[in-house]
Structure formats: C-alpha cells, structure tokens
Design a protein around this motif. Structure first.
Motif, PDB file in Angstrom:
ATOM      1  N   GLU A 146       0.797  -1.217   0.000  1.00  0.00           N
ATOM      2  CA  GLU A 146       0.000   0.000   0.000  1.00  0.00           C
ATOM      3  C   GLU A 146       0.836   1.276   0.000  1.00  0.00           C
ATOM      4  O   GLU A 146       0.296   2.370  -0.211  1.00  0.00           O
ATOM      5  CB  GLU A 146      -0.942  -0.016   1.210  1.00  0.00           C
ATOM      6  N   GLY A 147       2.137   1.156   0.244  1.00  0.00           N
ATOM      7  CA  GLY A 147       3.009   2.321   0.247  1.00  0.00           C
ATOM      8  C   GLY A 147       2.602   3.332   1.298  1.00  0.00           C
ATOM      9  O   GLY A 147       2.287   2.985   2.440  1.00  0.00           O
ATOM     10  N   ASP A 148       2.594   4.593   0.886  1.00  0.00           N
ATOM     11  CA  ASP A 148       2.243   5.673   1.815  1.00  0.00           C
ATOM     12  C   ASP A 148       0.746   5.972   1.838  1.00  0.00           C
ATOM     13  O   ASP A 148       0.317   6.928   2.485  1.00  0.00           O
ATOM     14  CB  ASP A 148       2.993   6.955   1.426  1.00  0.00           C
ATOM     15  N   THR A 149      -0.046   5.151   1.111  1.00  0.00           N
ATOM     16  CA  THR A 149      -1.492   5.365   1.065  1.00  0.00           C
ATOM     17  C   THR A 149      -2.206   4.095   1.520  1.00  0.00           C
ATOM     18  O   THR A 149      -2.637   3.273   0.702  1.00  0.00           O
ATOM     19  CB  THR A 149      -1.948   5.740  -0.363  1.00  0.00           C
ATOM     20  N   PRO A 150      -2.303   3.899   2.829  1.00  0.00           N
ATOM     21  CA  PRO A 150      -2.942   2.670   3.314  1.00  0.00           C
ATOM     22  C   PRO A 150      -4.400   2.585   2.913  1.00  0.00           C
ATOM     23  O   PRO A 150      -5.089   3.605   2.791  1.00  0.00           O
ATOM     24  CB  PRO A 150      -2.792   2.768   4.836  1.00  0.00           C
ATOM     25  N   LEU A 151      -4.853   1.361   2.696  1.00  0.00           N
ATOM     26  CA  LEU A 151      -6.265   1.147   2.384  1.00  0.00           C
ATOM     27  C   LEU A 151      -7.118   1.535   3.585  1.00  0.00           C
ATOM     28  O   LEU A 151      -6.674   1.440   4.734  1.00  0.00           O
ATOM     29  CB  LEU A 151      -6.500  -0.324   2.032  1.00  0.00           C
ATOM     30  N   PRO A 152      -8.350   1.969   3.360  1.00  0.00           N
ATOM     31  CA  PRO A 152      -9.231   2.339   4.472  1.00  0.00           C
ATOM     32  C   PRO A 152      -9.426   1.169   5.434  1.00  0.00           C
ATOM     33  O   PRO A 152      -9.482   0.003   5.019  1.00  0.00           O
ATOM     34  CB  PRO A 152     -10.546   2.711   3.782  1.00  0.00           C
ATOM     35  N   THR A 153      -9.549   1.464   6.696  1.00  0.00           N
ATOM     36  CA  THR A 153      -9.674   0.406   7.703  1.00  0.00           C
ATOM     37  C   THR A 153     -10.927  -0.433   7.507  1.00  0.00           C
ATOM     38  O   THR A 153     -10.978  -1.578   7.952  1.00  0.00           O
ATOM     39  CB  THR A 153      -9.669   1.013   9.118  1.00  0.00           C
ATOM     40  N   GLU A 154     -11.936   0.125   6.826  1.00  0.00           N
ATOM     41  CA  GLU A 154     -13.145  -0.678   6.596  1.00  0.00           C
ATOM     42  C   GLU A 154     -12.895  -1.834   5.628  1.00  0.00           C
ATOM     43  O   GLU A 154     -13.737  -2.733   5.505  1.00  0.00           O
ATOM     44  CB  GLU A 154     -14.302   0.199   6.093  1.00  0.00           C
ATOM     45  N   ARG A 155     -11.750  -1.818   4.930  1.00  0.00           N
ATOM     46  CA  ARG A 155     -11.407  -2.947   4.065  1.00  0.00           C
ATOM     47  C   ARG A 155     -10.825  -4.111   4.862  1.00  0.00           C
ATOM     48  O   ARG A 155     -10.623  -5.210   4.315  1.00  0.00           O
ATOM     49  CB  ARG A 155     -10.405  -2.534   2.981  1.00  0.00           C
ATOM     50  N   ILE A 156     -10.522  -3.913   6.142  1.00  0.00           N
ATOM     51  CA  ILE A 156      -9.963  -4.975   6.979  1.00  0.00           C
ATOM     52  C   ILE A 156     -11.098  -5.871   7.459  1.00  0.00           C
ATOM     53  O   ILE A 156     -12.046  -5.416   8.102  1.00  0.00           O
ATOM     54  CB  ILE A 156      -9.201  -4.396   8.185  1.00  0.00           C
ATOM     55  N   ILE A 157     -11.012  -7.138   7.161  1.00  0.00           N
ATOM     56  CA  ILE A 157     -12.053  -8.087   7.542  1.00  0.00           C
ATOM     57  C   ILE A 157     -12.063  -8.251   9.062  1.00  0.00           C
ATOM     58  O   ILE A 157     -11.016  -8.348   9.715  1.00  0.00           O
ATOM     59  CB  ILE A 157     -11.842  -9.434   6.817  1.00  0.00           C
ATOM     60  N   SER A 158     -13.242  -8.270   9.654  1.00  0.00           N
ATOM     61  CA  SER A 158     -13.367  -8.344  11.108  1.00  0.00           C
ATOM     62  C   SER A 158     -13.231  -9.778  11.601  1.00  0.00           C
ATOM     63  O   SER A 158     -13.335 -10.737  10.835  1.00  0.00           O
ATOM     64  CB  SER A 158     -14.724  -7.783  11.542  1.00  0.00           C
ATOM     65  N   ASP A 159     -13.038  -9.911  12.905  1.00  0.00           N
ATOM     66  CA  ASP A 159     -12.963 -11.251  13.502  1.00  0.00           C
ATOM     67  C   ASP A 159     -14.266 -12.017  13.289  1.00  0.00           C
ATOM     68  O   ASP A 159     -14.250 -13.221  12.994  1.00  0.00           O
ATOM     69  CB  ASP A 159     -12.671 -11.151  15.004  1.00  0.00           C
ATOM     70  N   ASP A 160     -15.405 -11.332  13.424  1.00  0.00           N
ATOM     71  CA  ASP A 160     -16.695 -12.003  13.227  1.00  0.00           C
ATOM     72  C   ASP A 160     -16.847 -12.479  11.783  1.00  0.00           C
ATOM     73  O   ASP A 160     -17.367 -13.578  11.528  1.00  0.00           O
ATOM     74  CB  ASP A 160     -17.847 -11.058  13.592  1.00  0.00           C
ATOM     75  N   GLU A 161     -16.409 -11.652  10.846  1.00  0.00           N
ATOM     76  CA  GLU A 161     -16.486 -12.047   9.433  1.00  0.00           C
ATOM     77  C   GLU A 161     -15.570 -13.230   9.144  1.00  0.00           C
ATOM     78  O   GLU A 161     -15.917 -14.123   8.361  1.00  0.00           O
ATOM     79  CB  GLU A 161     -16.128 -10.862   8.543  1.00  0.00           C
ATOM     80  N   LEU A 162     -14.408 -13.257   9.772  1.00  0.00           N
ATOM     81  CA  LEU A 162     -13.495 -14.385   9.588  1.00  0.00           C
ATOM     82  C   LEU A 162     -14.102 -15.666  10.149  1.00  0.00           C
ATOM     83  O   LEU A 162     -13.986 -16.739   9.544  1.00  0.00           O
ATOM     84  CB  LEU A 162     -12.152 -14.092  10.253  1.00  0.00           C
ATOM     85  N   LYS A 163     -14.738 -15.561  11.286  1.00  0.00           N
ATOM     86  CA  LYS A 163     -15.376 -16.740  11.883  1.00  0.00           C
ATOM     87  C   LYS A 163     -16.442 -17.300  10.947  1.00  0.00           C
ATOM     88  O   LYS A 163     -16.537 -18.530  10.749  1.00  0.00           O
ATOM     89  CB  LYS A 163     -15.989 -16.372  13.235  1.00  0.00           C
ATOM     90  N   ALA A 164     -17.229 -16.425  10.347  1.00  0.00           N
ATOM     91  CA  ALA A 164     -18.258 -16.871   9.402  1.00  0.00           C
ATOM     92  C   ALA A 164     -17.624 -17.463   8.151  1.00  0.00           C
ATOM     93  O   ALA A 164     -18.145 -18.426   7.568  1.00  0.00           O
ATOM     94  CB  ALA A 164     -19.175 -15.700   9.038  1.00  0.00           C
ATOM     95  N   LEU A 165     -16.491 -16.914   7.735  1.00  0.00           N
ATOM     96  CA  LEU A 165     -15.818 -17.399   6.530  1.00  0.00           C
ATOM     97  C   LEU A 165     -15.242 -18.797   6.731  1.00  0.00           C
ATOM     98  O   LEU A 165     -15.172 -19.587   5.780  1.00  0.00           O
ATOM     99  CB  LEU A 165     -14.720 -16.419   6.124  1.00  0.00           C
ATOM    100  N   GLU A 166     -14.853 -19.122   7.947  1.00  0.00           N
ATOM    101  CA  GLU A 166     -14.382 -20.491   8.224  1.00  0.00           C
ATOM    102  C   GLU A 166     -15.446 -21.502   7.822  1.00  0.00           C
ATOM    103  O   GLU A 166     -15.146 -22.542   7.221  1.00  0.00           O
ATOM    104  CB  GLU A 166     -14.059 -20.630   9.717  1.00  0.00           C
ATOM    105  N   GLU A 167     -16.685 -21.196   8.133  1.00  0.00           N
ATOM    106  CA  GLU A 167     -17.782 -22.096   7.794  1.00  0.00           C
ATOM    107  C   GLU A 167     -17.996 -22.163   6.285  1.00  0.00           C
ATOM    108  O   GLU A 167     -18.336 -23.229   5.751  1.00  0.00           O
ATOM    109  CB  GLU A 167     -19.064 -21.635   8.490  1.00  0.00           C
ATOM    110  N   LYS A 168     -17.776 -21.059   5.585  1.00  0.00           N
ATOM    111  CA  LYS A 168     -17.899 -21.059   4.124  1.00  0.00           C
ATOM    112  C   LYS A 168     -16.863 -21.987   3.494  1.00  0.00           C
ATOM    113  O   LYS A 168     -17.159 -22.708   2.529  1.00  0.00           O
ATOM    114  CB  LYS A 168     -17.737 -19.641   3.579  1.00  0.00           C
ATOM    115  N   PHE A 169     -15.649 -21.973   4.020  1.00  0.00           N
ATOM    116  CA  PHE A 169     -14.628 -22.896   3.521  1.00  0.00           C
ATOM    117  C   PHE A 169     -15.029 -24.346   3.798  1.00  0.00           C
ATOM    118  O   PHE A 169     -14.826 -25.228   2.957  1.00  0.00           O
ATOM    119  CB  PHE A 169     -13.273 -22.592   4.170  1.00  0.00           C
TER     120      PHE A 169
END
Length: 405
Positions: A143-166
């Motif tokens: 990302e260099g000197d322009t970090p992506l917005p923090t809303e692009r970071i997947i949350s812990d709850d979203e990761l937990k749900a994604l485990e089930e999708k896998f």
C-alpha cells in the motif's frame, strides 16, 4: 543460500506410484494450480475450462491440482474466477468425470484430483477490473504511503463466518467427486496474509496461535464435513520473502532471511497427509515462487527439503522447476531419488506443454514445446483475459496478439 541441485537421468523414479492414505498416485508428477480465468460470470466452469483440464488429463500426471476456486463471490480474483456453490456443483462434477474419463482413455490412469478453495483477499476483483480488496491488515509493502481504508480490513466475526464457508465448500468439493480440498494459504491471498498478521489486533493476529487460528479452525471445520478418506490439505507459503512483521517465514530482526520453524510448528498441528509447498507472491516478488534463475530454484529446493525432512511420512509436493525447461524432469527425478519431496509439480509448463508428464516419463520430452518463461500467461490474466500459454497454444496466442494490439 547455495546447494548442489540433485539432477538425475533415471526417469523411472517418476513413474513410481505413491500411496497417501486411501489414495494411490499413479506417478510422481503433478499439475500445479494455475488459474485460467475462463469460467462463466457466475463462476461455473465453461468451455475453455473443460478444454484446459481435458488437455491436462491427456498429459499423464498422477496428480492434477485444480486451480483456485472461490468459496464466496466477493472472494473472486476476477469476473471469470471459478466459484463453487450449490447451484453449480453438478457442473464441477461433470468436470471431474470428464477429467477421469479422459485420463483413463488416453493414459490408462485415474489421477488424484485436489480442488484449491480460496478467498482472494486484497486481490479480490469479483465484478471487473476494479479491485475490491478484503485485507487482513494494512501492509506498506503493498500500500506504500497510502494505506487502504480500515473498513477494508475483515473483522474477527467475518473471519469466523468465513471459516464455515470454507467448510461448506469442502463438502461441495467432495460431493463433486474430487479426492481432496486445498485450503489455500499462499501467495498473499487472505489466509496467507493472516499467517503474517503480526500487527493485527484481536483473535486472528499477533501471536502464532492467533495468526494460525483461521487455518487451524478451517481444517477442523472442513474435516468435520467430509469423509475420513477425503484429503484436507493446503498449498502453503512457507516463506513470503518479506521482512518481519510483514511476512511469514522470515527471521525476526533480519531482512528477508528464511526461517521455516513456524511452518513446521503449524504442520505439526494440522497433520495433513499431503502438503503443497510454495513461497513468495506472484504480484509482488514473482521471482520467488516462479524462479527465473538458479538462485531461486536452489532456494525453493532447500526450503522444500527442510519440510520433507521434518515430516518423512508426509507427502510433500515440490515446485519451482519450470525455469529449467527440458532439464526440469532430471531435477524432479533427483528430488524423488534424494527425498527432497515425494511429488513434483509444474505450473507454467503445464500451460505450454500439457503432455510434459507423459513425455518426461517416456524419455520423449520435446524441448521445442517447453515453457519459455515469458510470463505471457500472467500478462493475459492481468489484462482481464482468459489465460494459457501465449506462445504454444493457438487459442491464447490469438488472445495475446489481440491484447498487444
């Protein structure tokens, strides 16, 4: 890092069968997962997908590792990225049947088929050329000197749900008739990025336990939804070639010196019967995972050997040999002879020369058909085209010429 690569002219070792669990590999050669970007817009295998895998099946490899297939629509890396779901699992089943029928008819073998389940993470482009990234954490290397917005970071709850999708995708993979599923953890995609999330807060970052949580949980969830003889495996980055804290497999306090101790620790927990070893990132340091010189080949050789030596009963799939072109078969034979790994896979070579496996094993390799490592296949995919060998395959040669115009 230097080493003497173990070339061998005894191609007979490549024809040796290998038993892993309840599965028997007809030989020691593999097609590595190479995305074709040729599905339909809803992620279903299309005409070019069937053509490509039919050609691979005719080639005689004992293991065909099916390309990255998304487990959620937003995790697709391009608009024609394959995506397995309830509505198209029957088409994936037809693809499996077509591969097996072709391989048996042409080569008299039944290849082991592994499907690579993925989330593209920061490389997600599900709708077009615009990237809609889903990231594990900000990373200045990308990302260099322009970090992506923090809303692009997947949350812990979203990761937990994604485990089930896998896990659900793993069950669909078995339903379609594959022999196993690869929980993709390489090349900077989402799970790979999680393994290196040293500076992410919460349950999925920081400590080794947290950074490996998603992969460990997903292995457990997938195994709970498939039969005991179904292979749950991974193509895993053991070395990102980025400095700490931005990479996995680098020594703390050093620049990019590799250290596979965490990979070994993780594999001790996961206990897969089969593992596919890779490293680097094709978007950022492609010379690491697709070596373009002898130093790169030697790095891949040495680190793969470390993993196989640590787990002598595990079937390790090695990679990174296509650069050696017609001599890559001799290197593969040397790998098998000396215990560097138990199976050797080719990626770029399979696009250029689908019959490479049969021709290596029959001492009939035609160097005029070999991959020339021009990266034309990658350029096609980056341009939003379906991808294959821009030099050897008339279909993709035409697409490449149109792209160049």
């Amino acid at each position: 890092m230097t080493s003497s690569l173990p070339f061998s002219t005894d191609m007979s070792v490549l024809r040796q069968p290998l038993t892993v669990g309840s599965h028997t590999f007809s030989n020691r050669l593999a097609i590595q997962p190479m995305e074709g970007a040729d599905g339909t817009l809803d992620g279903t295998p299309d005409e070019l997908t069937f053509r490509r895998y039919r050609r691979f099946a005719e080639g005689g490899a004992g293991l065909i590792w099916i390309e990255a297939v998304a487990v959620v629509n937003e995790g697709r890396a391009n608009p024609r990225h394959l995506y397995i779901n309830e509505s198209n699992v029957n088409v994936f089943a037809r693809l499996v049947s077509d591969i097996r029928e072709t391989a048996m008819r042409v080569q008299g073998i039944n290849p082991v088929l592994i499907l690579q389940a993925t989330h593209a993470g920061r490389y997600s482009k599900p709708h077009g050329t615009e990237r809609i990234p889903v990231i594990a954490r900000n990373n200045p290397i990308f990302e260099g000197d322009t970090p992506l917005p923090t809303e692009r970071i997947i949350s812990d709850d979203e990761l937990k749900a994604l485990e089930e999708k896998f896990a659900q995708a793993s069950a669909l993979t078995q339903k379609a008739g594959f022999d196993g599923v690869d929980i993709k953890a390489c090349h900077g995609y989402l799970i790979s990025e999680l393994l290196a999330s040293h500076n992410r807060p919460g349950l999925y970052g920081g400590s080794f336990e947290n950074r490996t949580r998603f992969l460990r949980n997903t292995f457990e969830a997938a195994r709970a939804m498939v039969s005991k003889d179904f292979l749950v495996t991974s193509r895993m980055n053991i070395y990102d070639a980025y400095p700490y804290p931005y990479g996995f497999g680098s020594i703390l306090g050093h620049d990019i010196e590799p250290d596979v101790s965490e990979s070994i620790k993780l594999l001790e927990i996961l206990k897969p019967e089969l593992i596919n070893i890779t490293m680097g990132n094709p978007y950022q340091n492609s010379h690491v995972n697709r070596p373009g010189d002898m130093e790169g080949v030697e790095r891949m050789y040495a680190l793969t050997k470390e993993i196989q030596s640590a787990f002598p009963d595990m079937a390790v799939v090695g990679s990174g040999v296509s650069f050696l072109k017609e001599r890559s078969g001799e290197l593969a034979a040397g790998y098998i002879e000396t215990g560097v790994c138990k199976i050797v896979g080719w990626g770029r070579m399979s696009f250029a020369y689908p019959n490479f496996a049969h021709d290596f094993m029959s001492d009939n390799f035609d160097k005029k058909q070999t991959c020339v490592c021009c990266a034309g296949c990658t350029k096609l995919m980056r341009a939003g085209q379906s991808t294959g060998c821009a030099i050897r395959d008339e279909v993709y040669n035409r697409l490449f010429k149109e792209h160049c115009k």
